[in-house]
Design a protein around this motif. Structure first.
Motif, PDB file in Angstrom:
ATOM      1  N   SER A  48       7.059  48.721  50.969  1.00  0.00           N
ATOM      2  CA  SER A  48       8.450  48.571  50.499  1.00  0.00           C
ATOM      3  C   SER A  48       9.207  49.878  50.673  1.00  0.00           C
ATOM      4  O   SER A  48      10.356  49.900  51.120  1.00  0.00           O
ATOM      5  CB  SER A  48       8.475  48.173  49.034  1.00  0.00           C
ATOM      6  OG  SER A  48       7.801  46.957  48.841  1.00  0.00           O
ATOM      7  N   ASP A 172      11.774  42.102  52.496  1.00  0.00           N
ATOM      8  CA  ASP A 172      10.606  42.566  51.738  1.00  0.00           C
ATOM      9  C   ASP A 172       9.943  41.356  51.087  1.00  0.00           C
ATOM     10  O   ASP A 172      10.456  40.819  50.114  1.00  0.00           O
ATOM     11  CB  ASP A 172      11.045  43.577  50.684  1.00  0.00           C
ATOM     12  CG  ASP A 172       9.854  44.306  50.055  1.00  0.00           C
ATOM     13  OD1 ASP A 172       8.705  43.953  50.403  1.00  0.00           O
ATOM     14  OD2 ASP A 172      10.081  45.199  49.221  1.00  0.00           O
ATOM     15  N   GLU A 173       8.825  40.959  51.636  1.00  0.00           N
ATOM     16  CA  GLU A 173       8.092  39.786  51.149  1.00  0.00           C
ATOM     17  C   GLU A 173       9.014  38.592  50.905  1.00  0.00           C
ATOM     18  O   GLU A 173       9.110  38.099  49.777  1.00  0.00           O
ATOM     19  CB  GLU A 173       7.320  40.145  49.873  1.00  0.00           C
ATOM     20  CG  GLU A 173       6.358  41.293  50.135  1.00  0.00           C
ATOM     21  CD  GLU A 173       5.522  41.618  48.907  1.00  0.00           C
ATOM     22  OE1 GLU A 173       5.147  40.674  48.208  1.00  0.00           O
ATOM     23  OE2 GLU A 173       5.241  42.799  48.685  1.00  0.00           O
TER      24      GLU A 173
HETATM   25 MG   LIG Z   1       6.343  46.122  47.972  1.00  0.00          MG
END
Ligand SMILES: [Mg+2]
Ligand SMILES: Nc1ncnc2c1ncn2[C@@H]1O[C@H](COP(=O)(O)OP(=O)(O)OP(=O)(O)O)[C@@H](O)[C@H]1O
Lengths: 251, 608
Positions: A48, A172-173
């Motif tokens: 991240s 992010d994810e």
């Molecule tokens: Mg992360």
């Protein structure tokens, strides 16, 4: 192919309680226009952080990041904000939207805020609706944020990230909070967007998701430990090959 | 001294009057009576025909009016402060509760009863309010006495039991607050254990939010977001609106009273005829309060009138004289003041009902005197002056703030030899050609040169002169009111803004992440409060008239004036002061909202 993102010797250090935490240590990589890059790695490895730093959401400690030819470490906060608004799109794991606005209004918000986007208010609205239609969520346009499912909301977030026709999308994810089916649908949409020419960089824990990308960066302790180019049409083979490689990396 | 109320002078005042320079010549009239037995004294004074206190009585009465006005303003302001405090308290409690719904839900989930949870909060509030009470009590000793001294030197207050009384009051306040808090924590009952487990927002989860749509409206997005937020949580913003509104209205009321009290219009309510200028002749009391005073005064009046007409200004000059009269109707006997306009007919004064007295057998009286006598227009009463008795018919009632509304108006020339006067006012001048304000000021300058020994002033200043520096004191009161209101508004606004920042941290981080500039986000935050503030100003302006009637009117009514036309300083009341409050509040919100710069866009994934 032109390079859209070039990262050289990127370092990021957090100082918490007077202790240095070198989260990113001399990261080097570049992303070509039209690529779809997945970032994988163990929890806490700095995925991240990498995404936030290269997209200008967080300041880097050292190194150089060129986005579309611009050195983002030299940009002032307002210029960075404009860059994120106009040339980058963002999708997060938590499907953050303003809770007082309807889904459609949330989607067109960045367009309305942008000075570079010269479409009229009406055209912006139309574009928002068009994107929703394309992602199959037009029926929730006027819903409140509370009234839609996770998968629908994440697709709405994709619409929002696309509204200003960015050069690159950072995610992010994006499928982290979704079940397999929703996850597949969202990935399909991202692949379509990518096929239409938008560069994508996404962080994921899911090999199935990563297998849909063109390249995978494997990051451990703030270093890119390995890089894998995916090829071949068949999904099964791609996935199997990626899994083997990940195993080698210590996944 | 019924009918002439409140002439029992404290020791302090006695000393003050002793010092007061212009009163020096008449000090010998003033007897200092040292007694605790007030009812007996009152009776004695009422039975006494001779005039015990014969100093410039109107001065005393005006001073008293001023005290009443200030006391009234303070009363209204205190009530407003209490309302605001209660509203803030209420808001804070329900805000903390909804912030902590998770903890409350968990406590419930593990089986802690509502009562226990509420008492947990109560202990907190009790501790805070006891602390507050102790601080307040401590501060009240130095500040309280200063305030009392400032506010009133004439109203004697018992000071002996103040410690016990203070402690009792503080305890009562604490009890009230805690009780109020207990009632406000009722919300605890509404939280379910599910709230704690559910990952969404609060219990508002299923409430319909966005009321308006951005769509293709040609507005700036941050502006739309601000308006939409207000419409989405109306209750919270209404509370804010209300507190701002109360504050601004209070200020406007204060300003209205102030500008009304200092305007020439006041003359009408102290039962004097309107004039353009006044001439204060030094030594007038010794000069005219003698046996042949009436002739001397008339002579002076015609002198001035002819002097003025030589200058080419046709003007009327007149004086108000006051004596003690006893009015009897049936069995009711009332000692009060009789006023008579020298060189002025009764038509020139303001009446509530009826027509002005047309001859010596007609009188008008204030509605307060009429009420006390149980008399109505058309009734006949006996009026006893130091010179004799007359049967008079009441032809009109009026309002006056003179003597707290206690006096009667007699037809000129009906009465009394001037040596028995209680007092006389000053020479008033009214030009017949209706000159402009500027022209009046020019003429006043000229008149000053004509009578260098006397004081010449315009009507507003004359009121100020009579009431004893009312302008300065009023400015003092409103000057105090402005910072107090600003402080309260800032407090409320900053409190709200802080709570927004905590609540919306995630949204702020998200906006930053997708490329909103700090400037835009700060603007969004400020706009919401600014819009509410502007709405409050607009409401205050729109409702200024009814609210003024309710509050200011009430204060003036206490003093005997029934229906008042306020003299508003429009620019100050509706533009300058609201703008100052608006600017101060918005600026403090801006400073608070600067904290937004500290919110990092990468907090987006760590915020719950
Ligand atoms: Mg992360
Ligand atoms: N704001 C911050 N301040 C201090 N340290 C931080 C901050 N954000 C992240 N870190 C630290 O940086 C390291 C990497 O965090 P990061 O979120 O990049 O990991 P990640 O690879 O995304 O992990 P996950 O897969 O769990 O999301 C962690 O050790 C974390 O504690």
């Amino acid at each position: 192919m032109a390079i859209i993102l070039e990262v050289t010797d990127l370092c990021k250090t957090y100082i918490t309680n007077k202790r240095q935490n070198n989260v990113l240590r001399n990261v080097n990589f570049s992303v070509d226009e039209g690529e779809m890059v997945a970032v994988m790695g163990p929890s806490g490895s700095g995925k991240s952080t990498l995404l936030y730093t290269v997209s200008g959401m967080d300041r880097m400690t050292a190194g150089k990041v060129l986005f579309n030819g611009k050195d983002i470490s030299k940009l002032k906060p307002n210029e960075l904000a404009a860059l994120r608004l106009d040339e980058m799109g963002f999708i997060f794991q938590q499907m953050y939207m303003l809770k007082n606005l309807s889904v459609l209004d949330n989607i067109i918000l960045p367009a309305r805020q942008s000075k570079a986007n010269t479409l009229s208010a009406k055209e912006k609205l139309e574009r928002g609706k068009e994107l929703m239609r394309r992602l199959g969520i037009i029926e929730i346009a006027d819903n409140d944020i509370n009234e839609v499912s996770g998968g629908q909301l994440q697709r709405a977030c994709i619409c929002r990230s696309m509204i200003n026709a960015p050069k690159m999308i950072f995610a992010d994810e994006p499928t982290g909070a979704l079940n397999r089916q929703s996850s597949n649908e969202v990935m399909e949409e991202l692949c379509k967007i990518n096929a239409d020419g938008t560069t994508i960089m996404l962080v994921t824990h899911d090999a199935k998701v990563a297998a849909k990308c063109s390249r995978v960066l494997y990051i451990v302790d703030g270093n890119i430990q390995g890089e894998y180019n995916l090829s071949g049409k068949d999904e099964r083979t791609r996935e199997r090959a990626l899994n083997n490689w990940l195993m080698e990396q210590g996944w | 001294m019924m009918g002439n109320a409140r002439f029992l002078i404290s020791e302090n005042d006695y000393k003050a009057f002793e010092k007061a320079e212009p009163l020096e010549p008449y000090l010998f009239y003033l007897s200092f009576i040292d007694t605790d037995d007030i009812p007996t004294l009152e009776k004695a004074l009422n039975d006494c025909d001779a005039i015990a206190f014969s100093l410039d009585r109107s001065t005393l009465q005006f001073t008293y009016i001023l005290e009443m006005v200030i006391a009234g303003i303070l009363l209204v302001v205190s009530i407003a402060l209490i309302i605001i405090a209660v509203v803030i308290l209420r808001f804070t409690i329900s805000f903390t509760l909804s912030e902590e719904y998770r903890q409350i839900g968990i406590m419930k989930a593990i089986g802690i009863p509502n009562r226990k949870i509420r008492s947990l909060y109560l202990v907190k509030y009790l501790a805070i309010s006891v602390l507050g009470a102790i601080i307040g009590l401590t501060l009240s000793f130095p500040f309280g006495s200063t305030l009392l001294k400032m506010v009133s030197q004439n109203i004697v207050m018992e000071n002996s039991n103040s410690l016990l009384l203070g402690v009792l009051c503080a305890a009562a306040v604490v009890c009230t607050i805690v009780l109020f808090c207990y009632l406000s924590t009722r919300k605890v009952k509404k939280f379910t254990p599910v709230d704690a487990v559910r990952s969404g927002t609060t219990g508002e989860r299923y409430k319909k939010k966005g009321v308006i749509k951005l769509g293709k409206k040609p507005v700036r997005p941050v502006f739309f977001m601000a308006v939409n937020d207000i419409l989405s949580s109306p209750k919270r913003f209404l509370i804010m609106l209300f507190t701002f509104f109360v504050g601004i209205s209070m200020l406007m009321v204060g300003l209205n009273i102030s500008s009304t009290m200092t305007s020439g219009k006041m003359l009408g309510w102290i039962n004097m005829a309107q004039c353009d200028a006044a001439l204060v002749e030094s030594g007038s009391i010794e000069k005219y309060m003698v046996a042949d005073g009436r002739e001397k005064l008339n002579q002076k009046i015609s002198e001035i009138e002819s002097d003025l007409s030589e200058k080419g200004w046709e003007a009327d000059c007149f004086v108000e004289v006051i004596t003690t009269v006893i009015v009897t109707k049936g069995d009711t006997k009332l000692k009060t003041n009789g006023v008579e306009g020298i060189n002025m007919t009764p038509d020139e004064y303001m009446y509530l009902e009826g027509t002005a007295p047309q001859n010596k057998n007609e009188i008008a009286m204030s509605y307060i005197v009429a009420d006390k006598l149980g008399a109505q227009i058309g009734d006949t009463v006996t009026v006893k002056t130091p010179d004799g008795e007359t049967e008079c018919m009441i032809t009109a009632v009026y309002q006056t703030m003179m003597s707290l509304g206690n006096n009667i108006r007699m037809y000129p020339g009906q009465t009394y030899s001037f040596q028995n006067l209680v007092g006389l006012n000053d020479l008033q001048i009214r030009f017949n050609d209706d000159p402009s304000t500027g022209e009046i000021e020019k003429r006043i300058e000229a008149i000053k040169e004509m009578y260098p020994d006397d004081k010449v002033m315009n009507a507003g200043d004359y009121v100020d002169y009579c009431v004893g520096g009312v302008g300065g004191m009023m400015d003092g009161v409103t000057g105090l009111l402005l910072p107090v209101i600003i402080l309260i508004d800032i407090l409320v606004a900053v409190l709200m803004e802080k709570s927004f920042l905590t609540k919306e941290r995630g949204e702020i981080a998200m906006l930053k992440a997708i490329g909103f500039k700090n400037r835009s986000i700060i603007l969004w935050q400020i706009l919401r409060i600014a819009i509410v503030m502007i709405a409050a100003v607009l409401f205050s302006v729109a409702l200024a008239d009814p609210i003024g009637k309710l509050t200011t009117g009430g204060i003036f009514q206490m003093m005997g004036a029934k229906n008042i036309i306020f003299d508003m300083d429009v620019l100050k009341t509706f533009v300058i002061y609201p703008a100052v409050i608006l600017a101060a509040t918005v600026f403090s919100v801006f400073l608070t909202a600067l904290l937004i710069r500290k919110v990092n866009s990468n907090e987006i994934n760590s915020v719950e």
